[in-house]
Structure formats: structure tokens, C-alpha cells
Design an enzyme around this catalytic site. Structure first.
Site, PDB file in Angstrom:
ATOM      1  N   ALA A  79       0.811  -1.223   0.000  1.00 39.72           N
ATOM      2  CA  ALA A  79       0.000   0.000   0.000  1.00 39.72           C
ATOM      3  C   ALA A  79       0.845   1.273   0.000  1.00 39.72           C
ATOM      4  CB  ALA A  79      -0.925  -0.021   1.209  1.00 39.72           C
TER       5      ALA A  79
ATOM      6  N   THR B 243       0.398   5.613  -1.602  1.00 40.00           N
ATOM      7  CA  THR B 243      -0.015   6.757  -0.751  1.00 40.00           C
ATOM      8  C   THR B 243       0.261   8.084  -1.460  1.00 40.00           C
ATOM      9  OG1 THR B 243       2.106   6.744   0.406  1.00 40.00           O
ATOM     10  CG2 THR B 243       0.292   5.539   1.455  1.00 40.00           C
TER      11      THR B 243
ATOM     12  N   PHE C 229      -3.003   0.997   5.092  1.00 38.10           N
ATOM     13  CA  PHE C 229      -3.786   0.499   6.225  1.00 38.10           C
ATOM     14  C   PHE C 229      -3.291   1.044   7.558  1.00 38.10           C
ATOM     15  CE2 PHE C 229      -5.585  -3.778   4.503  1.00 38.10           C
ATOM     16  CZ  PHE C 229      -6.711  -3.108   4.080  1.00 38.10           C
ATOM     17  N   ARG C 230      -1.957   0.998   7.731  1.00 39.07           N
ATOM     18  CA  ARG C 230      -1.433   1.112   9.091  1.00 39.07           C
ATOM     19  C   ARG C 230      -0.794   2.443   9.447  1.00 39.07           C
ATOM     20  NH1 ARG C 230      -1.009  -3.910   7.194  1.00 39.07           N
ATOM     21  NH2 ARG C 230      -1.987  -5.532   8.438  1.00 39.07           N
TER      22      ARG C 230
ATOM     23  N   ASP D 234      -5.479  -1.604  -6.328  1.00 40.64           N
ATOM     24  CA  ASP D 234      -5.888  -0.342  -6.946  1.00 40.64           C
ATOM     25  C   ASP D 234      -5.657  -0.250  -8.453  1.00 40.64           C
ATOM     26  OD1 ASP D 234      -3.084   0.073  -7.120  1.00 40.64           O
ATOM     27  OD2 ASP D 234      -3.040   1.257  -5.279  1.00 40.64           O
TER      28      ASP D 234
ATOM     29  N   HIS E  99      -3.691  -9.989  -3.948  1.00 43.35           N
ATOM     30  CA  HIS E  99      -4.897  -9.793  -3.138  1.00 43.35           C
ATOM     31  C   HIS E  99      -6.104  -9.357  -3.969  1.00 43.35           C
ATOM     32  CE1 HIS E  99      -2.092  -9.168   0.573  1.00 43.35           C
ATOM     33  NE2 HIS E  99      -2.180 -10.414   0.203  1.00 43.35           N
TER      34      HIS E  99
ATOM     35  N   CYS F 229     -27.405 -15.552 -10.359  1.00 46.15           N
ATOM     36  CA  CYS F 229     -27.747 -16.600  -9.373  1.00 46.15           C
ATOM     37  C   CYS F 229     -28.193 -16.040  -8.022  1.00 46.15           C
ATOM     38  CB  CYS F 229     -26.541 -17.532  -9.184  1.00 46.15           C
ATOM     39  SG  CYS F 229     -25.230 -16.754  -8.225  1.00 46.15           S
TER      40      CYS F 229
HETATM   41  P1  NAD Z   1       0.627  -1.499   5.151  1.00 48.08           P
HETATM   42  O1  NAD Z   1      -0.384  -0.404   5.291  1.00 48.08           O
HETATM   43  O2  NAD Z   1       0.679  -2.536   6.190  1.00 48.08           O
HETATM   44  O3  NAD Z   1       2.090  -0.845   5.064  1.00 48.08           O
HETATM   45  C1  NAD Z   1       2.395   0.212   4.201  1.00 48.08           C
HETATM   46  C2  NAD Z   1       3.809   0.676   4.525  1.00 48.08           C
HETATM   47  O4  NAD Z   1       4.167   1.660   3.567  1.00 48.08           O
HETATM   48  C3  NAD Z   1       3.967   1.302   5.902  1.00 48.08           C
HETATM   49  O5  NAD Z   1       4.962   0.631   6.639  1.00 48.08           O
HETATM   50  C4  NAD Z   1       4.381   2.775   5.612  1.00 48.08           C
HETATM   51  O6  NAD Z   1       5.379   3.239   6.470  1.00 48.08           O
HETATM   52  C5  NAD Z   1       4.921   2.684   4.208  1.00 48.08           C
HETATM   53  N1  NAD Z   1       4.708   3.896   3.407  1.00 48.08           N
HETATM   54  C6  NAD Z   1       3.534   4.554   3.200  1.00 48.08           C
HETATM   55  N2  NAD Z   1       3.725   5.568   2.328  1.00 48.08           N
HETATM   56  C7  NAD Z   1       5.052   5.569   2.007  1.00 48.08           C
HETATM   57  C8  NAD Z   1       5.865   6.386   1.170  1.00 48.08           C
HETATM   58  N3  NAD Z   1       5.355   7.391   0.463  1.00 48.08           N
HETATM   59  N4  NAD Z   1       7.199   6.121   1.093  1.00 48.08           N
HETATM   60  C9  NAD Z   1       7.742   5.101   1.806  1.00 48.08           C
HETATM   61  N5  NAD Z   1       7.011   4.271   2.600  1.00 48.08           N
HETATM   62  C10 NAD Z   1       5.677   4.515   2.703  1.00 48.08           C
HETATM   63  O7  NAD Z   1       0.416  -2.136   3.713  1.00 48.08           O
HETATM   64  P2  NAD Z   1       0.792  -3.577   3.101  1.00 48.08           P
HETATM   65  O8  NAD Z   1       2.068  -4.070   3.685  1.00 48.08           O
HETATM   66  O9  NAD Z   1       0.605  -3.449   1.648  1.00 48.08           O
HETATM   67  O10 NAD Z   1      -0.278  -4.650   3.603  1.00 48.08           O
HETATM   68  C11 NAD Z   1      -1.564  -4.464   3.922  1.00 48.08           C
HETATM   69  C12 NAD Z   1      -2.679  -4.724   2.921  1.00 48.08           C
HETATM   70  O11 NAD Z   1      -3.128  -3.476   2.535  1.00 48.08           O
HETATM   71  C13 NAD Z   1      -2.469  -5.433   1.634  1.00 48.08           C
HETATM   72  O12 NAD Z   1      -3.153  -6.627   1.693  1.00 48.08           O
HETATM   73  C14 NAD Z   1      -3.191  -4.554   0.569  1.00 48.08           C
HETATM   74  O13 NAD Z   1      -4.093  -5.349  -0.179  1.00 48.08           O
HETATM   75  C15 NAD Z   1      -3.973  -3.602   1.390  1.00 48.08           C
HETATM   76  N6  NAD Z   1      -4.157  -2.225   0.930  1.00 48.08           N
HETATM   77  C16 NAD Z   1      -3.984  -1.873  -0.376  1.00 48.08           C
HETATM   78  C17 NAD Z   1      -4.158  -0.560  -0.769  1.00 48.08           C
HETATM   79  C18 NAD Z   1      -3.997  -0.211  -2.230  1.00 48.08           C
HETATM   80  O14 NAD Z   1      -4.329  -1.022  -3.091  1.00 48.08           O
HETATM   81  N7  NAD Z   1      -3.468   0.981  -2.555  1.00 48.08           N
HETATM   82  C19 NAD Z   1      -4.464   0.427   0.172  1.00 48.08           C
HETATM   83  C20 NAD Z   1      -4.625   0.045   1.515  1.00 48.08           C
HETATM   84  C21 NAD Z   1      -4.473  -1.288   1.886  1.00 48.08           C
END
Ligand code: NAD
Length: 247
Positions: A24, A28, A35-36, A104, A121, A157
Site C-alpha cells: 500500500a 499513498t 492500512f497502518r 488499486d 490480493h 444466481c
Molecule cells: P501497510 O499499510 O501494512 O504498510 C504500508 C507501509 O508503507 C507502511 O509501513 C508505511 O510506512 C509505508 N509507506 C507509506 N507511504 C510511504 C511512502 N510514500 N514512502 C515510503 N514508505 C511509505 O500495507 P501492506 O504491507 O501493503 O499490507 C496491507 C494490505 O493493505 C495489503 O493486503 C493490501 O491489499 C492492502 N491495501 C492496499 C491498498 C492499495 O491497493 N493501494 C491500500 C490500503 C491497503
């Protein structure tokens, strides 16, 4: 950041089979929250497990409310510098595969070849019937929900419709996971981008690659459980590092 970028450039120059696993964090900078992180999705919405979705009308309604609230951001998002850098990596014939945890569709929108993208996913851009597995375009179902069909069902269905993503409690598609594992075993380098590496089985793929002798790199703002094990770790912004490395 300068040293980290030149080390990554050196790796790209000397390696031809790179598997990139995105999370994810790469999206961003396109305005899709992860998510986190603070302000991320989990600070606003509760997770619905697949078992709750199947068992309860209320859970299905809440799930569709959350999905309908976040969909416009996904539908209108554009790829950012991080996604575009991975298109350059493919043009250089260095990219073996992108394994993405994201739902996405931004790697496709950026222009990476679909055959080099594995959506671990699933995707938010399609909807799937849980009973007959028919697939529908997400936009048409989104419009149905907006028009008052709060818990849409299948035209064929009457089964429950759900975005074609893997929910918590749901198993990954076997063929997709098997391909992710075998490509991780075959690569020369495995680069994790924007993942907290705490969601399994995705988080096991860099371990598998490393065990087979691949170079392991992690580009993520926060530290991850695999940092100590990696050959290259960078805690900077994804767009800045990747666009500089592939300039
Ligand atoms: P996560 O939210 O657990 O971790 C994202 C990580 O990215 C964080 O540790 C954060 O510090 C880092 N981060 C965020 N923006 C950043 C940037 N600009 N530069 C550097 N680091 C950055 O996400 P994950 O590990 O992908 O796992 C969680 C689940 O989230 C996955 O199953 C996914 O399907 C789902 N998800 C997907 C989306 C999407 O499709 N864009 C969005 C939200 C969640």
C-alpha cells in the site's frame, strides 16, 4: 539518501531478473491511504472478515458502505513517480515480475505489461459473485449501490456480490500464490516497496527469495521485521528514491 540511491542503481545495472513486491505504501503518493500509517484506513474503518460477510446482512451492509466510500479515490487515482519508475525498470528489461498486494490497478494504469503484474490480493476494480464466481465491472455495481441497492446480489444466481479482493479470512488463489512463490525462487534480486511486511503469506515471499540466494532490498518509510536480514534498506519516500534511481 544519495548512497542508498547509488547502491540501488548499481544493483539495477548488474542484475537482470528483479522481482518487485509492492504494498500500500507505493500508492499513498497517489492519494490512496495505506492500512497502518496514521490516518490510514484502519484509523477510520473496521475490518470485516469474510466469515462475517457471509453470515450477517449487517456486516455486508457495513462492508459495502466502507467499500463505496473508498472506491472513488481508487477509481480516480493516477500513478505516481514510484509506479512510473517501475515502468522504466521494465523497459530496461530488468523487471521479472511485480507481485503486488495492492488492489488499486495503478501498475496497469502506469503502463507495466499486465503479464508482469501478479495481483496477490485481487482487484478493487471488479466485483465477484461469491456463489457462481461471475465477474462484473466495479463501476456499474458502485452505481447500483449509490442508487440504493445497499447489498448487491448477482444478476445470474442471486449470490452475494463482493469486490474481487481477498478479504481477511479468505484464502489466496492457489495458482497465483504458486506463481509468486516460484518466481521468488527464480529471481536474482527481490525488492520490497511500501509494505509493512506483516501480512502473510505475502511477507514470506522475500524470505523465500533470500533463502534461494537472491539479493533482498526493502524501501519503506518505517522499519519492517525483515530489515535486519536485507542487503539494502532505505527508509525514505518511495517516489523520490525510485525516480532518482531510474532517472
Ligand atoms: P501497510 O499499510 O501494512 O504498510 C504500508 C507501509 O508503507 C507502511 O509501513 C508505511 O510506512 C509505508 N509507506 C507509506 N507511504 C510511504 C511512502 N510514500 N514512502 C515510503 N514508505 C511509505 O500495507 P501492506 O504491507 O501493503 O499490507 C496491507 C494490505 O493493505 C495489503 O493486503 C493490501 O491489499 C492492502 N491495501 C492496499 C491498498 C492499495 O491497493 N493501494 C491500500 C490500503 C491497503
Amino acid at each position: 539518501m544519495k548512497n542508498a540511491v547509488s547502491d540501488l542503481q548499481q544493483l539495477i545495472k548488474t542484475t537482470s531478473r528483479i522481482v518487485v513486491m509492492t504494498g500500500a505504501g507505493i500508492s499513498t503518493e497517489s492519494g490512496i491511504p495505506d492500512f497502518r500509517s496514521p490516518g490510514g484506513i484502519w484509523s477510520k474503518y473496521r475490518v470485516t472478515r469474510i466469515q462475517e460477510f457471509i453470515a450477517s446482512h449487517e456486516a455486508r451492509r457495513n462492508y459495502w458502505r466502507y467499500k463505496t466510500a473508498v472506491y472513488p479515490d481508487i477509481e480516480s487515482a493516477s500513478p505516481n513517480a514510484g509506479h512510473l519508475a517501475l515502468v522504466k525498470l521494465e523497459k530496461l528489461n530488468k523487471l521479472q515480475l511485480i507481485i503486488t498486494q495492492n488492489i488499486d490497478g495503478l501498475h496497469q494504469k502506469a503502463g507495466n505489461n499486465e503479464k508482469r503484474i501478479l495481483e496477490l490480493h485481487g482487484t478493487e476494480l471488479e466485483v465477484k459473485c461469491l456463489k457462481c464466481h461471475a465477474r462484473f465491472d466495479r463501476l456499474s455495481i458502485h452505481q447500483r449501490v449509490l442508487a440504493g441497492d445497499e447489498v448487491p446480489t448477482c444478476d445470474y444466481c442471486c449470490g452475494w456480490l463482493k469486490p474481487a479482493t481477498i478479504s481477511f479470512g479468505q484464502t489466496l488463489h492457489e495458482a497465483i500464490l504458486n506463481r509468486a512463490i516460484s518466481e521468488s525462487k527464480e529471481c536474482e534480486a527481490f525488492l520490497v516497496i511500501g509494505s509493512s511486511l506483516i501480512v502473510y503469506p505475502a511477507a514470506s515471499l522475500p524470505e523465500i527469495a533470500k533463502q534461494q540466494g537472491a539479493w533482498l532490498g526493502i524501501l519503506n518509510r518505517e522499519s519492517t521485521p525483515l530489515d535486519a536480514w536485507a542487503d539494502w534498506v532505505c527508509h525514505e519516500s518511495i517516489g523520490a528514491v525510485l525516480s532518482e534511481a531510474l532517472r
